[in-house]
Design an enzyme around this catalytic site. Structure first.
Site, PDB file in Angstrom:
ATOM      1  N   PHE A   1       0.865  -1.183   0.000  1.00  0.00           N
ATOM      2  CA  PHE A   1       0.000   0.000   0.000  1.00  0.00           C
ATOM      3  C   PHE A   1       0.897   1.226   0.000  1.00  0.00           C
ATOM      4  O   PHE A   1       1.684   1.432   0.910  1.00  0.00           O
ATOM      5  CB  PHE A   1      -0.919   0.013   1.232  1.00  0.00           C
ATOM      6  CG  PHE A   1      -1.881   1.170   1.198  1.00  0.00           C
ATOM      7  CD1 PHE A   1      -3.000   1.145   0.380  1.00  0.00           C
ATOM      8  CD2 PHE A   1      -1.647   2.300   1.961  1.00  0.00           C
ATOM      9  CE1 PHE A   1      -3.885   2.219   0.324  1.00  0.00           C
ATOM     10  CE2 PHE A   1      -2.520   3.383   1.923  1.00  0.00           C
ATOM     11  CZ  PHE A   1      -3.641   3.336   1.102  1.00  0.00           C
TER      12      PHE A   1
ATOM     13  N   ASP B   1       9.505   2.484   1.145  1.00  0.00           N
ATOM     14  CA  ASP B   1       8.392   3.242   1.702  1.00  0.00           C
ATOM     15  C   ASP B   1       8.346   2.919   3.192  1.00  0.00           C
ATOM     16  O   ASP B   1       7.860   1.862   3.586  1.00  0.00           O
ATOM     17  CB  ASP B   1       7.102   2.829   0.981  1.00  0.00           C
ATOM     18  CG  ASP B   1       5.857   3.462   1.579  1.00  0.00           C
ATOM     19  OD1 ASP B   1       5.932   3.988   2.700  1.00  0.00           O
ATOM     20  OD2 ASP B   1       4.796   3.406   0.925  1.00  0.00           O
TER      21      ASP B   1
ATOM     22  N   LYS C   1       3.368   9.687   8.235  1.00  0.00           N
ATOM     23  CA  LYS C   1       2.700   9.230   9.460  1.00  0.00           C
ATOM     24  C   LYS C   1       3.298   9.735  10.791  1.00  0.00           C
ATOM     25  O   LYS C   1       2.973  10.815  11.233  1.00  0.00           O
ATOM     26  CB  LYS C   1       2.622   7.707   9.462  1.00  0.00           C
ATOM     27  CG  LYS C   1       1.571   7.174   8.473  1.00  0.00           C
ATOM     28  CD  LYS C   1       1.257   5.730   8.734  1.00  0.00           C
ATOM     29  CE  LYS C   1       0.305   5.132   7.708  1.00  0.00           C
ATOM     30  NZ  LYS C   1      -1.090   5.457   7.910  1.00  0.00           N
TER      31      LYS C   1
END
Ligand SMILES: Cc1ncc(COP(=O)(O)O)c(C=O)c1O
Length: 395
Positions: free
Chosen positions: A135, A220, A249
């Site tokens: 994702f 990532d 995040k």
């Protein structure tokens, strides 16, 4: 009393199937709803609240910065941005940084950077190999990068240039590599895909392949970075270094920010080739600096490792009582609990009723991403609630 949830249904596009709780306040690992009910938060804003809710160092940094300077254009130098850049570079294996506002934006920028690299050094190679179950975010290009058909199908046709191959399979990456390939992009551990861990030698083998082919490795670390998996960055645990890394995040413990980091040799943008209005604004960077400094100075990654092991041990212990638990997996405080049937949503609600917030990462799996500052007491409390919720499901 205002019915906020009814108003939401009236005004919002229906993109989220929300849990029927309206949160109004948070402190540490706890949040409170509008009726004053307290919850232990093991969702953590989807792995964002690294220092918990409203940590004083973040609140102070934001408050102080808000009184001084919130936003300027990136035509000018601003100090918080440079301080955060320096701290990130000094504490990672990368050399240069670019700030954006979110994870997906960081990934888009990383792919643009890899394509620029391809134009400079690889005869225009532009394809990026990514993995199934990954994702990378919600823009069209990152939906194409994310190897999950549920995110791709509604938006076909997708931008070209992404090849999705099986995760944990170096041969699949080798087979997909052509003269058009400029990079491989991976999450070191797949987060949204269900907390899927790589085999011990996967990342080293992929790194070696990228070196052999002269292509870039983009990691990532939007979910795994900033201490989440027990080291500041997950790559440290696998003995490799990426050429490009993306963060978001947990970097500013709740204030929106994203970052692309690159090795000098991969840092090939020239002025005007990439940019952002809000990216790297003083407010977000002050929050990022305060968060990262606190995490480094107080070895919060070490805490995540220790408390994560305690959580994993507690969950494994439950397997003897609840044989329908099929697997416990994770690193640091990114942990999943998998079942032999699709009970995750019922469990989310059963935990909610008992004051614990957990995330359904798959129909048959829960994910735990609490703030990195929690201790074993909070884990005990969560395990106790989970035990009761699991018992309620089977009875
Ligand atoms: C690994 C990973 N990359 C990218 C993203 C997208 O980040 P954002 O929602 O900030 O755009 C996420 C979000 O869950 C993620 O987990």
């Amino acid at each position: 009393m205002t019915n906020w949830q009814e108003l939401e249904h009236k005004y919002f596009m229906h993109t989220f199937d929300r849990i029927p709780v309206t949160l109004v306040r948070g402190e540490g690992a706890r949040v409170w709803d509008e009726d004053g009910r307290e919850y232990l938060d093991f969702v953590g804003g989807w792995g964002v609240n690294s220092l918990g809710h409203c940590h004083p160092v973040v609140v102070d940094a934001v408050t102080e910065q808000a009184h001084k300077l919130i936003q300027t254009s990136n035509q000018f130098y601003t100090i918080p941005q440079i301080r955060l850049a320096e701290l990130l570079i000094q504490n990672s294996c990368l050399d240069k940084v670019f700030f954006g506002n979110s994870g997906v934006e960081a990934n888009e920028g990383a792919v643009k950077l890899a394509r620029r690299y391809g134009k400079h050094y690889l005869n225009g190679a532009y394809q990026v190999i990514t993995t199934m179950g990954s994702f990378h975010g919600r823009t069209l290009a990152m939906v194409a990068a994310s190897g999950q058909s549920k995110f791709q199908q509604p938006y076909l046709p997708l931008p070209a240039g992404f090849i999705n191959v099986e995760y944990n399979n170096t041969e699949a990456i080798k087979a997909a590599t052509t003269t058009e390939t400029c990079a491989v992009m991976l999450e070191p551990l797949q987060g949204e895909g269900g907390v899927n861990l790589p085999d011990d030698d996967y990342l080293t083998a992929v790194r070696a392949w990228c070196d052999q082919m002269g292509i870039l490795l983009i990691l990532d670390e939007i979910q795994t970075g900033i201490g989440r998996t027990g080291t500041l960055f997950a790559y440290e645990q696998y003995g490799i270094e990426p050429d490009i890394m993306t963060l978001a995040k947990g970097l500013a413990s709740g204030i929106p920010i994203g970052a692309i980091l690159a090795k000098d040799r991969a840092s090939v943008f020239t002025p005007g080739e990439h940019g952002s209005t809000f990216g790297g604004n003083p407010l977000a960077c002050a929050a990022g600096y305060a968060t990262l400094k606190f995490i480094i100075d107080n070895d919060i990654a070490g805490n995540a490792k220790e408390v994560g092991q305690y959580l994993i041990a507690g969950l494994k212990h439950m397997r003897s009582k609840f044989p329908f638990i099929t697997e416990v997996r994770g690193r640091g405080l990114l942990v999943a609990l998998e079942f032999n049937s699709d009970i995750a949503q019922s469990l989310v609600m059963a935990c909610l009723d008992r004051g614990l917030l957990v995330n359904r990462v798959k129909p048959n799996a829960l994910r735990f991403m609490p703030p990195l500052i929690i201790g074993s007491d909070e884990v005990d409390e969560a395990l106790d609630i989970l035990d009761k919720a699991l018992s309620s499901i089977v009875s």
